[in-house]
Design an enzyme around this catalytic site. Structure first.
Site, PDB file in Angstrom:
ATOM      1  N   HIS A 406       0.818  -1.213   0.000  1.00 13.82           N
ATOM      2  CA  HIS A 406       0.000   0.000   0.000  1.00 13.82           C
ATOM      3  C   HIS A 406       0.853   1.264   0.000  1.00 13.82           C
ATOM      4  O   HIS A 406       2.026   1.252   0.408  1.00 13.82           O
ATOM      5  CB  HIS A 406      -0.920   0.011   1.222  1.00 13.82           C
ATOM      6  CG  HIS A 406      -0.166   0.020   2.538  1.00 13.82           C
ATOM      7  ND1 HIS A 406       0.420   1.151   3.063  1.00 13.82           N
ATOM      8  CD2 HIS A 406       0.099  -0.975   3.421  1.00 13.82           C
ATOM      9  CE1 HIS A 406       1.003   0.872   4.208  1.00 13.82           C
ATOM     10  NE2 HIS A 406       0.831  -0.424   4.453  1.00 13.82           N
ATOM     11  N   GLU A 484      -1.813  -6.710   7.803  1.00  9.18           N
ATOM     12  CA  GLU A 484      -0.466  -6.510   8.324  1.00  9.18           C
ATOM     13  C   GLU A 484      -0.287  -7.332   9.599  1.00  9.18           C
ATOM     14  O   GLU A 484      -1.256  -7.801  10.210  1.00  9.18           O
ATOM     15  CB  GLU A 484      -0.248  -5.006   8.595  1.00  9.18           C
ATOM     16  CG  GLU A 484       1.062  -4.601   9.237  1.00  9.18           C
ATOM     17  CD  GLU A 484       2.283  -5.013   8.430  1.00  9.18           C
ATOM     18  OE1 GLU A 484       2.570  -6.231   8.406  1.00  9.18           O
ATOM     19  OE2 GLU A 484       2.965  -4.151   7.856  1.00  9.18           O
TER      20      GLU A 484
END
Length: 716
Positions: A406, A484
């Site tokens: 990202h 994550e």
């Protein structure tokens, strides 16, 4: 629309929309405002707007002048009249558009009447939406005026003549409630939505805002924003931070107050241009009361008279309210809000016809004069197929996997541990995602499916990349297993502060230790996933926790089951959920089916994927760095990572930090028989570019081997 839903206490579980950009972008805006971008969104051609045949792309006014207003109006407004069909050789024929690759020729319309369009939506209700409602889920449908009219016609059993009187205004949610047999419940006379709602004739759905006044007030505000310097900045300035919910409700309150004040500037006698957005050809709204105020119609009649005279009109003012009724209404609204959480509500929202421009970005569509190269492995994957939207760009035809971390968040820029905290993209991160999409488009990349996490930064990155590629219609599959790493008590803390408090050794162990977990969060911490609705409500693929279930049962005073969510994760824990998801879901469902796959995720989840794909040893995986917003192309044939040349001639290893384990990513690309990959061509680097600063002998041997396999020349 999102603020109205938040103010009404509504929760959404699943979204259905069309494959057209204006509806998909409207969906994104709503979910962003509601802080629920992680929800599943299904895109179906059955919810597309009506197909206007040979009229597609023509000016309504000019066509009416040439062919006659009566004929054009019959095509637009008649239930069964179809415009002239579109020829298959026409550029606008949907069969030329890859988003409809899964349709048969019989399913692709050449023209449609209103009835055809409405009939097309019926299977969505019967086969998809009803199923979700029976499962107890709240459904939101974001589509277009005529397809929503088709749904309403099916839900309410409206006749052919009556449906032509139904209008669906842009951007105002319509709430339907159903009984256990999925029969729509007629709103009671005392049901209201802050006295703002209204029901239209022939419909059991309730509009969450009265059409007309707010729309005109916002139009007036838009005019002022264009004319008054710093108007928007002045009104949006706040002295204290707000949560997303507080911000949305504050904006809604401000807009309603603006509507009351701006009403004095609106001319109710002015002729309204019929743009066809509401679907009923300018016949006006036939509204029905939803409150228990017997004089409501008179109130609005008086209000319109006051507007005509230039006076301010406040329908919520004390003149029109009774304290007892207001209290009773509030009680009943609370009951209504509670019942809506059961999961038998359907929200429909019409998308705007005008596409939203993302950051005013222009897309580069020509590759003339650019080179195709990367370091240390470059590929152009040539094809003879040309995509019209890409002009001279060549389409990448072979199966491929592209992985992208990202774009940057403010947490990244400030050096904070982010983990499962849902930090949004910073402007720099948005720019990185847009640039990644441009680069992929420049090289002719296309995809068939996208996988991402439940974190908004990864979802938003995928959106911006797809927007640049004109692929917003692609299915986006979201899984928490691509989240994550969960950093436990370190979540949200400054890395420098942790280093100072606990020392360099402990800091490195927590941050990069392969099997070391940071301190876990408490079950009652705001950072514990069990306190986040997305994990409480939607996570179903892990076992229940006896301890957490006992804690939640005591807390709620009733039996409650909670799943075993991570309170902290090591790098290995993160990989133990990421690699199986890739191997057991993505590979069989997409890669083995020959689909071109884009994965948008976070650094440690991507580390796990690359450890698996590139066979990086356990002792070196912590040394790998993943740059933000950089597409990593994994060649499924030669098993190596390739980068895309951005035309600058820069050495990517000097521009981007891949860490000390970069050599495991950028090894010589070879075929199964050991021969050099013909599509790996190092051509734009000079000999000096093949020396790594402070590289060891093993690295230099590797680079020498790569250089010897391909002559180092300059390609223009």
């Amino acid at each position: 629309a999102a603020r109205l839903l938040l103010a009404g206490g509504y929760e959404i579980d699943i979204v259905f929309t069309s494959r057209l950009k204006r509806a998909i972008r409207t969906t994104r805006i709503i979910l962003q405002e509601m802080n629920e971008v992680y929800l599943p969104v299904f895109k179906s051609w059955r919810l597309n707007e009506r197909m206007y045949g040979a009229l597609t792309g023509l000016s309504k006014a000019e066509t009416a002048e040439q062919l006659g207003h009566e004929l054009v109006q019959s095509w637009r407004g008649s239930l069964r009249s179809r415009p002239p069909p579109l020829q298959k050789s026409h550029p606008h024929w949907p069969g030329r558009d890859r988003r409809y690759y899964d349709l048969t020729l019989d399913q692709i319309p050449l023209t449609e009447s209103l009835e055809d369009c409405m009939d097309r939506t019926a299977p969505m209700w019967e086969q998809k939406i009803q199923h979700e409602l029976r499962m107890g889920r709240n459904v939101m449908v974001v589509a277009h005026a005529n397809t929503l009219r088709g749904l309403v016609k099916t839900i309410d059993g409206i006749g052919d003549d009556e449906i032509q009187e139904v209008a669906i205004p842009t951007g105002i949610p319509v709430i339907y409630k159903f009984d256990e047999n999925l029969v729509p419940i007629m709103p009671s006379l005392d049901e209201s939505f802050d006295e703002q709602g209204a029901r239209q004739a022939h419909m059991n759905g309730v509009f969450m805002e009265k059409p007309g006044l707010l729309k005109e007030a916002l139009k007036r505000e838009s005019d002022w924003m264009d004319q008054v310097p710093n108007y928007n900045g002045t009104l949006s300035r706040t002295k204290t931070p707000m949560t997303p919910l507080e911000r949305s409700l504050a904006k809604l309150k401000a807009e309603r107050e603006l509507g009351e004040w701006a009403g004095q500037f609106i001319d109710p006698l002015a002729e309204v241009e019929d743009d066809g957005n509401d679907g009923n050809m300018g016949k006006g709204f036939q509204m029905m009361a939803t409150t228990n105020h017997k004089e409501e119609d008179k109130v609005w009649e008086i209000g319109m008279q006051e507007l005509e005279q230039g006076n301010q009109f406040d329908p919520d003012g004390p003149v029109f309210q009774d304290d007892d009724e207001e209290g009773e209404s509030a009680t009943k609204m609370e009951k209504s809000s509670t019942s809506s959480a059961v999961g038998r509500d359907t929200t429909t929202t019409a998308a705007t016809d005008k596409d939203v421009q993302v950051n005013g970005a222009a897309t580069t569509t020509s590759t003339e004069g650019t080179t195709t190269s990367a370091f240390p492995c470059i590929t152009s994957l040539p094809s003879q197929i040309t995509i019209p939207s890409l002009q001279n760009s060549q389409q990448q035809r072979k199966d491929l996997l592209v992985i992208i971390r990202h774009g940057k968040t403010e947490h990244n820029k400030l050096g904070l541990f982010t983990g499962w905290e849902d930090a949004p993209l910073a402007q720099e991160g948005i720019d990185e995602a847009i640039e990644a999409g441009r680069l992929l488009k420049l090289h002719g990349f296309e995809f068939d499916v996208v996988y991402t996490s439940w974190l908004s930064r990864a979802i938003e990155t995928a959106f911006y990349v797809l927007d640049e590629l004109d692929l917003l219609w692609l299915p986006i599959i979201k899984s928490w297993r691509l989240n994550e790493r969960m950093y436990g008590e370190l979540t949200g803390l400054s890395k420098n502060m942790v280093k100072q408090r606990h020392g360099e050794k402990q800091f490195k162990a927590w941050r990069r230790g392969y099997k070391v977990r940071p301190p876990p969060v408490s079950s009652f911490s705001k950072n514990y996933p069990g306190n986040d609705k997305r994990y409480q409500k939607y996570m179903s693929d892990i076992r229940y926790s006896a301890r957490e279930s006992a804690i939640r049962s005591i807390e709620k005073g009733k039996l409650s089951f909670s799943r075993k969510l991570p309170k902290s994760e090591s790098l290995k824990d993160c990989m133990d959920r990421t690699i199986p998801y890739f191997s057991q879901q993505i590979v069989p469902e997409a890669i083995n089916e020959g689909k071109r796959v884009l994965i948008s995720s976070s650094e440690n989840a991507i580390r796990g994927l690359l450890m698996h794909l590139c066979e990086i040893p356990e002792e070196h995986i912590a040394e790998l760095e993943i740059p933000n917003g950089l597409p990593l192309i994994f060649d499924l044939k030669s098993k190596c990572i390739k980068l895309l040349d951005d035309g600058t001639g820069r050495n990517p290893l000097e521009v981007y930090n891949f860490g000390n384990a970069a050599n495991y990513l950028f090894r010589p690309c070879e075929n199964d028989d050991g021969s050099p990959d013909a599509e790996c061509d190092i051509t734009f680097m000079s000999d000096m570019a093949f020396s790594m600063k402070n590289s060891g002998g093993e690295d230099q041997k590797l680079l020498d081997a790569v250089r010897n396999k391909r002559p180092s020349t300059t390609k223009i």
